[in-house]
Design a protein around this motif. Sequence first.
Motif, PDB file in Angstrom:
ATOM      1  N   CYS A 191      24.516  42.883  52.636  1.00 59.03           N
ATOM      2  CA  CYS A 191      25.857  43.424  52.774  1.00 59.03           C
ATOM      3  C   CYS A 191      25.825  44.937  52.704  1.00 59.03           C
ATOM      4  O   CYS A 191      25.028  45.523  51.994  1.00 59.03           O
ATOM      5  CB  CYS A 191      26.758  42.893  51.656  1.00 59.03           C
ATOM      6  N   ILE A 192      26.704  45.582  53.430  1.00 55.39           N
ATOM      7  CA  ILE A 192      26.845  47.018  53.338  1.00 55.39           C
ATOM      8  C   ILE A 192      27.373  47.395  51.958  1.00 55.39           C
ATOM      9  O   ILE A 192      26.925  48.346  51.329  1.00 55.39           O
ATOM     10  CB  ILE A 192      27.773  47.538  54.445  1.00 55.39           C
ATOM     11  N   ALA A 193      28.357  46.667  51.452  1.00 52.78           N
ATOM     12  CA  ALA A 193      28.865  46.874  50.106  1.00 52.78           C
ATOM     13  C   ALA A 193      28.241  45.833  49.184  1.00 52.78           C
ATOM     14  O   ALA A 193      27.889  44.748  49.619  1.00 52.78           O
ATOM     15  CB  ALA A 193      30.379  46.739  50.087  1.00 52.78           C
ATOM     16  N   PRO A 194      28.077  46.153  47.862  1.00 55.08           N
ATOM     17  CA  PRO A 194      27.396  45.218  46.984  1.00 55.08           C
ATOM     18  C   PRO A 194      28.187  43.964  46.677  1.00 55.08           C
ATOM     19  O   PRO A 194      27.614  42.925  46.421  1.00 55.08           O
ATOM     20  CB  PRO A 194      27.145  46.043  45.720  1.00 55.08           C
ATOM     21  N   TYR A 195      29.522  44.063  46.670  1.00 51.75           N
ATOM     22  CA  TYR A 195      30.317  42.873  46.393  1.00 51.75           C
ATOM     23  C   TYR A 195      31.776  43.117  46.741  1.00 51.75           C
ATOM     24  O   TYR A 195      32.221  44.241  46.930  1.00 51.75           O
ATOM     25  CB  TYR A 195      30.211  42.456  44.914  1.00 51.75           C
ATOM     26  N   ALA A 196      32.515  42.015  46.828  1.00 51.12           N
ATOM     27  CA  ALA A 196      33.967  42.077  47.007  1.00 51.12           C
ATOM     28  C   ALA A 196      34.591  41.140  45.994  1.00 51.12           C
ATOM     29  O   ALA A 196      33.992  40.133  45.615  1.00 51.12           O
ATOM     30  CB  ALA A 196      34.353  41.645  48.420  1.00 51.12           C
ATOM     31  N   MET A 197      35.792  41.479  45.528  1.00 48.73           N
ATOM     32  CA  MET A 197      36.434  40.638  44.536  1.00 48.73           C
ATOM     33  C   MET A 197      37.924  40.562  44.803  1.00 48.73           C
ATOM     34  O   MET A 197      38.501  41.431  45.455  1.00 48.73           O
ATOM     35  CB  MET A 197      36.153  41.165  43.121  1.00 48.73           C
ATOM     36  N   SER A 198      38.526  39.504  44.285  1.00 48.57           N
ATOM     37  CA  SER A 198      39.944  39.289  44.517  1.00 48.57           C
ATOM     38  C   SER A 198      40.773  40.272  43.705  1.00 48.57           C
ATOM     39  O   SER A 198      40.290  40.911  42.767  1.00 48.57           O
ATOM     40  CB  SER A 198      40.330  37.846  44.171  1.00 48.57           C
ATOM     41  N   ALA A 199      42.035  40.395  44.053  1.00 55.95           N
ATOM     42  CA  ALA A 199      42.922  41.352  43.401  1.00 55.95           C
ATOM     43  C   ALA A 199      43.071  41.048  41.920  1.00 55.95           C
ATOM     44  O   ALA A 199      42.986  39.896  41.490  1.00 55.95           O
ATOM     45  CB  ALA A 199      44.291  41.325  44.080  1.00 55.95           C
ATOM     46  N   GLY A 200      43.284  42.100  41.131  1.00 49.09           N
ATOM     47  CA  GLY A 200      43.489  41.938  39.703  1.00 49.09           C
ATOM     48  C   GLY A 200      42.241  42.084  38.872  1.00 49.09           C
ATOM     49  O   GLY A 200      42.289  41.995  37.645  1.00 49.09           O
TER      50      GLY A 200
END
Length: 319
Positions: A39-48
């Motif tokens: 991935c270009i970014a290390p991670y994604a996470m949901s809002a909050g």
Amino acid sequence: MTTHHPHIRMKNDSIVEIPMTVISLSFFRHSFSVLILLCIAPYAMSAGQETLWELSEGLDGPESAFYDVESGFVFLSNVGNRGSDPQTNGFISKVTLQGQVTQLKWYEGLQDPKGIRSYEGTLWVSDVTRLVAVDIASGRLMKEVDIQGATFLNDVAVGIDGTVYVSDMAKSTIHQYKDGTQSVFDSGEHLEHPNGLLVVGQTLYVGGWGSGFNPNDFSTNVLGRFFSVNLQTKKKTLITPNPTGHLDGIESDGEDGFIVTDWVNGKVFHITKTGTVSLLQQHQQGAADHAYITSRDILLLPHMLNNTLTAFKMGPFPK
């Protein structure tokens, strides 16, 4: 004891869209190829959710994080990939909740330590074919227990009576040990090659790696499911009726749900007691056996392939 001060990297909580490319790599010391999400970014996470801190310096294949309430410290197993002796490269790190490493190699000389749990001042660690008991106050070895017939011990759970349960993912077996006596708690394909374990009361929660397990590359024909086992009757009850993932860590969310990781697909799930599965975070492959501190709503996630331990402030969980 010397104090090791690691580099701490701060991040914000923005949502990141993740372009993904599939490549192949070798899974630490095992000779099988697996798929990794690059991935270009290390991670994604949901809002909050919010990233609090991240450790990386000195970590070497961090596999399992465990918060010991009595001592107030986090213990982190590192399988160890960079040392000269693969039989003794593994170690346990001692970390504060503020993200400072009190001692990088608090206990060392292990082979490939994975699951960690504590009971009455003793830290129990799985290490390939044995359980290792370490005194938390002194950091000294108390005992080693060679588990008969074991080949790939993984996660550890401890019952309210002090019984230590440890999964053997390759042999689809759960062993148990107490007061000098070991035995097979249960074994068979119905356990779906168990990885993650968690005891709550008289119930053992299990994260299956999957069915149709191939010992040469650790692939499966069917993804694993999340289920419970009654410790008295050994009755299995499915929580997620459908194949869910190559499941790894399991922690209670402090209410009626669970936080569960998928190592291969880099996912962090929330699973309700009725089996509703929600994606909380998407990482690169290697999201391992986490800790969750319910009193602070903090998730501690080791990333085995990125050599990081990241602390997240979690928001409300899906119902």
